[in-house]
Design an enzyme around this catalytic site. Structure first.
Site, PDB file in Angstrom:
ATOM      1  N   ASP A 151      -7.401   4.262   9.075  1.00 40.60           N
ATOM      2  CA  ASP A 151      -8.781   4.160   8.596  1.00 40.60           C
ATOM      3  C   ASP A 151      -9.025   2.840   7.866  1.00 40.60           C
ATOM      4  OD1 ASP A 151      -9.633   6.599   9.569  1.00 40.60           O
ATOM      5  OD2 ASP A 151      -9.059   7.696   7.766  1.00 40.60           O
ATOM      6  N   HIS A 168       0.804  -1.223   0.000  1.00 39.58           N
ATOM      7  CA  HIS A 168       0.000   0.000   0.000  1.00 39.58           C
ATOM      8  C   HIS A 168       0.834   1.268   0.000  1.00 39.58           C
ATOM      9  CE1 HIS A 168      -4.463  -0.387   0.249  1.00 39.58           C
ATOM     10  NE2 HIS A 168      -4.094  -1.653   0.183  1.00 39.58           N
ATOM     11  N   GLU A 224     -12.588  12.927  13.046  1.00 40.61           N
ATOM     12  CA  GLU A 224     -12.013  13.304  11.759  1.00 40.61           C
ATOM     13  C   GLU A 224     -12.898  14.363  11.130  1.00 40.61           C
ATOM     14  OE1 GLU A 224      -9.536   9.324  10.294  1.00 40.61           O
ATOM     15  OE2 GLU A 224     -11.213  10.062   9.101  1.00 40.61           O
TER      16      GLU A 224
END
Length: 422
Positions: A166, A103, A277
């Site tokens: 997240d 990632h 957030e």
């Protein structure tokens, strides 16, 4: 993704993510003999198969393609140390890069003309890649494990790590080599501050156990060190008692100063929310872009209308965890909180979900995008930390200026504060 840090007495950070389509940059290897392939130590573990090379050449970013000459699929830590020693002791050393779930966004887990180490190949559920101590409140985790695997394992004992990203389908070694930020960071710090101990393979191929009290230079260098100071193979993660459920709220704002003021006040409260957030909703598509399914379909037209009227609006997202002992007081707490906020009245949204469903919320969007063939596309991603003194100028100059003026099609844009002392 762009991230912005605005510093107040609380120290505030904002994260912005902008995704656009780019033409991938391709870097091919130059043919060279790989004498290491003849070593019996790596038989069946080091491969130059085109499928493995191609898979290791790209990452989630899909912006670059950097081809290694070989891929190591280790079955033990010793396989990696042997390879590092071989490179270190060789007159013609080669580049090594540890890769978890791939990632990275611009080839950070690549090794041009070198060897990519597939850390996922060492994960063995039968052998016990995750060992949980209920009395010590920690989990010893192989670096190649995914955070979703850690969550599932610790929840079996009613425990959980406290700081998350997240998206949970990332490896432990990957996020600890970067930082690990999310909406819990203001309270618990990033993931790298919730590690008690590491095993790290150094550049000489030595295995070192380190912590803040033992080999501390290596410990603090490896955490957030982008893999440049060693390869993390094990991490001891701090745990706490897991809550059962989550009250999940979103509030919409049209005034940026009220939006940031409410954010800062909430993260300053000692016993307040557990997750905070924020996001920017732009007049360039469906509400909240990647997470529009949160909102009831009956309200989509109202939200879209407000976005089009104001061109830019803001979403404050907060979560309060609870269990059997707090289930009778959480509603009152959240009602008092909502009454204290300066959002646009009538634009408050609430969900009540399990703890694991909240933490794993991005997975639903991922599977949806994969089903439409929209997941394996370029994902340029930038994090910025912006001082509080400049965040209003950033809103005016970037969100309301550059992005809107140039009609830039954007992906998720996150803006939220963090406490500097965390």
């Amino acid at each position: 993704m762009a991230s912005i840090n605005f510093s107040s007495q609380f120290g505030v950070t904002t994260i912005l993510i902008i995704i656009t389509l780019l033409t991938p940059i391709t870097t091919y290897t130059s043919p060279q003999p790989w004498n290491i392939l003849s070593h019996n130590d790596f038989a069946g573990k080091l491969t130059t198969a085109s499928s493995s090379i191609d898979a290791a050449a790209t990452d989630f970013g899909h912006v670059t393609k950097i081809f290694p000459s070989a891929v190591l699929n280790p079955s033990s830590v010793e396989d990696i140390t042997d390879l590092v020693k071989l490179s270190y002791n060789s007159q013609s050393s080669f580049t090594l890069a540890a890769r978890g779930h791939g990632h990275s966004h611009r080839g950070q887990a690549s090794a041009r003309d070198g060897v990519v180490v597939n850390m996922r190949s060492m994960v063995n559920r039968d052998r016990g890649s995750i060992k949980v101590s209920r009395t010590g409140l920690y989990a010893d985790v192989d670096a190649g494990c995914l955070w979703i695997e850690v969550l599932n394992k610790t929840l079996e004992l009613g425990l959980t790590p406290v700081s998350w990203t997240d998206y949970l389908y990332l490896t432990v070694g990957g996020t600890l080599s970067n930082g690990g930020f999310s909406g819990q960071t203001f309270r618990y710090g990033p993931q790298i501050t919730n590690v008690q101990e590491l095993d790290v393979i150094t550049g000489k191929g030595e295995i070192a156990t380190c912590s803040k009290d033992m080999n501390s230079d290596l410990f603090f260098a490896a955490l957030g060190g982008l893999g440049q100071f060693g390869i993390i193979t094990r991490a001891r993660i701090k745990l706490d008692v897991a809550p059962k459920r989550a009250k999940w709220f979103r509030f919409l704002y049209i005034d940026f100063s009220e939006f940031t003021r409410d954010q800062e006040r909430l993260i300053s409260e000692t016993d307040g929310v557990d997750f905070l957030e924020g996001s920017v909703m732009l007049d360039h598509g469906p509400p909240d872009n990647w997470r529009s399914t949160y909102y009831p379909p009956s309200d989509h037209l109202r939200i879209v209308s407000m976005v089009k009227r104001h061109r830019v609006i803001y979403c404050l997202e907060v979560v309060k965890y609870y269990d059997e002992t707090s289930q009778y007081t959480v509603n009152e707490e959240m009602e008092e909180l909502s009454e204290s906020l300066n959002y646009v009245k009538g634009f408050m949204y609430e969900k009540d979900v399990t703890y694991i469903d909240f933490l794993n919320r991005v997975r639903t969007g991922e599977l949806s995008l994969k089903s439409k063939g929209q997941w394996d596309v370029p994902h340029p991603w930038l994090n910025l930390f912006v001082p509080k003194s400049q965040i209003s100028k950033f809103d005016h100059g970037v969100f309301k200026g550059i992005v809107l003026r140039n009609n830039i099609t954007s992906g998720p844009v996150l803006v939220y504060p963090m406490n500097r002392n965390k």
